[in-house]
Design an enzyme around this catalytic site. Sequence first.
Site, PDB file in Angstrom:
ATOM      1  N   ASP A  82       0.815  -1.216   0.000  1.00 57.51           N
ATOM      2  CA  ASP A  82       0.000   0.000   0.000  1.00 57.51           C
ATOM      3  C   ASP A  82       0.849   1.267   0.000  1.00 57.51           C
ATOM      4  OD1 ASP A  82       0.990  -0.404   2.567  1.00 57.51           O
ATOM      5  OD2 ASP A  82      -0.950  -0.853   3.440  1.00 57.51           O
ATOM      6  N   ASN A 153      -7.493  -1.745  14.106  1.00 57.83           N
ATOM      7  CA  ASN A 153      -8.880  -2.029  13.719  1.00 57.83           C
ATOM      8  C   ASN A 153      -8.982  -3.324  12.913  1.00 57.83           C
ATOM      9  OD1 ASN A 153      -7.714  -1.336  11.333  1.00 57.83           O
ATOM     10  ND2 ASN A 153      -8.979   0.453  10.920  1.00 57.83           N
ATOM     11  N   HIS A 155      -7.150  -4.020  10.165  1.00 54.18           N
ATOM     12  CA  HIS A 155      -6.845  -3.918   8.734  1.00 54.18           C
ATOM     13  C   HIS A 155      -5.576  -4.694   8.375  1.00 54.18           C
ATOM     14  CE1 HIS A 155      -4.432   0.151   9.160  1.00 54.18           C
ATOM     15  NE2 HIS A 155      -3.609  -0.859   9.236  1.00 54.18           N
ATOM     16  N   GLU A 160      -9.458  -1.701   5.100  1.00 55.78           N
ATOM     17  CA  GLU A 160     -10.071  -1.280   6.354  1.00 55.78           C
ATOM     18  C   GLU A 160     -11.320  -2.117   6.639  1.00 55.78           C
ATOM     19  OE1 GLU A 160      -8.270   0.481   8.046  1.00 55.78           O
ATOM     20  OE2 GLU A 160      -7.640   2.378   7.169  1.00 55.78           O
TER      21      GLU A 160
HETATM   22  C1  F6R Z   1       1.614  -1.068   6.033  1.00 59.66           C
HETATM   23  C2  F6R Z   1       0.385  -1.835   6.212  1.00 59.66           C
HETATM   24  C3  F6R Z   1      -0.425  -1.705   7.442  1.00 59.66           C
HETATM   25  C4  F6R Z   1       0.414  -1.894   8.723  1.00 59.66           C
HETATM   26  C5  F6R Z   1      -0.435  -1.720   9.975  1.00 59.66           C
HETATM   27  C6  F6R Z   1       0.375  -1.839  11.248  1.00 59.66           C
HETATM   28  O1  F6R Z   1       2.217  -1.353   4.796  1.00 59.66           O
HETATM   29  O2  F6R Z   1       0.019  -2.542   5.336  1.00 59.66           O
HETATM   30  O3  F6R Z   1      -1.468  -2.651   7.421  1.00 59.66           O
HETATM   31  O4  F6R Z   1       0.974  -3.171   8.706  1.00 59.66           O
HETATM   32  O5  F6R Z   1      -1.061  -0.474   9.948  1.00 59.66           O
HETATM   33  O6  F6R Z   1       1.265  -0.784  11.342  1.00 59.66           O
HETATM   34  P1  F6R Z   1       2.409  -0.797  12.474  1.00 59.66           P
HETATM   35  O7  F6R Z   1       3.307  -1.933  12.141  1.00 59.66           O
HETATM   36  O8  F6R Z   1       3.101   0.524  12.328  1.00 59.66           O
HETATM   37  O9  F6R Z   1       1.711  -0.976  13.771  1.00 59.66           O
END
Ligand code: F6R
Length: 260
Positions: A82, A153, A155, A160
């Site tokens: 992403d 959440n 995701h 999401e």
């Molecule tokens: C980032 C991604 C997100 C993160 C998630 C957790 O490329 O795909 O799904 O893996 O938001 O983020 P952290 O690791 O910063 O808690």
Amino acid sequence: MKKNIQTTSTHKKLNLFQDAEAASLFVAHQIAELIREKEKQAKPAVLGLATGNTPKGVYQELIRLHRNEGLSFKNVISFNLDEYYPILPDDQQSYTYFMRQYLFKHVDIKPEQTHIPHTDFSEEGIAQYCQDYEDKIQSLGGMDFQLLGIGRNGHIGFNEPGSDFESKTRLVNLDSLTREDAKAAFGSLDKVPEKAISVGVQTISKAKKILLLALGERKSEIMQQAINGEITTEVPASFLQSLSQAEFVLDASAARGLSS
Ligand code: F6R
């Protein structure tokens, strides 16, 4: 619309570790093994990569293996999950910048074999851009390996809550909790983009091997739902329960909330 999957045979596989370092080493070594295996077969290793705090230890270990143990990334083709929309690749909050800093500039991966959604253009043309990103992944036979983190959440990527299990690469609206969690990186909430490009849940689910890494206490509540809760689009990571090639990797803090 919320959708649930009813299934009696889920394939949950848990790998629990004492601390974040041990969990990160486990993931890094699985990736390294795959790269070496593919190298022996003279085939590319197609890796789906994540950004954020969670994979930093994994990338650190991969860099160490490259420097000290001859692990080469020459046969790696990577696709990131992403990117915020819109953002310039050189912005420090961009995932292009992140990947350069935390992995790519330290290893021998070929820049032309790395892919991160580019989002520095107007919304016109995005649908075609996303289709091309998706097609490129599928033309290589899909991902050999997908690394995932998890949002508070539930995701995965920026899929999401509410994301369809059949979703593919597309422009998405970021959830308020996701934007809140990104606030520190951007300085203030109004600077956090409201949208992103993300590969879809279906794109992820086609990977031949999937590891979701969750570290720290702040992930413990959502991990309980993702692993032991119902399989629902409200918690996109719960879909992994139904995939035999997906495994959850947790440190002790993230596993604290698991009831069974
Ligand atoms: C980032 C991604 C997100 C993160 C998630 C957790 O490329 O795909 O799904 O893996 O938001 O983020 P952290 O690791 O910063 O808690």
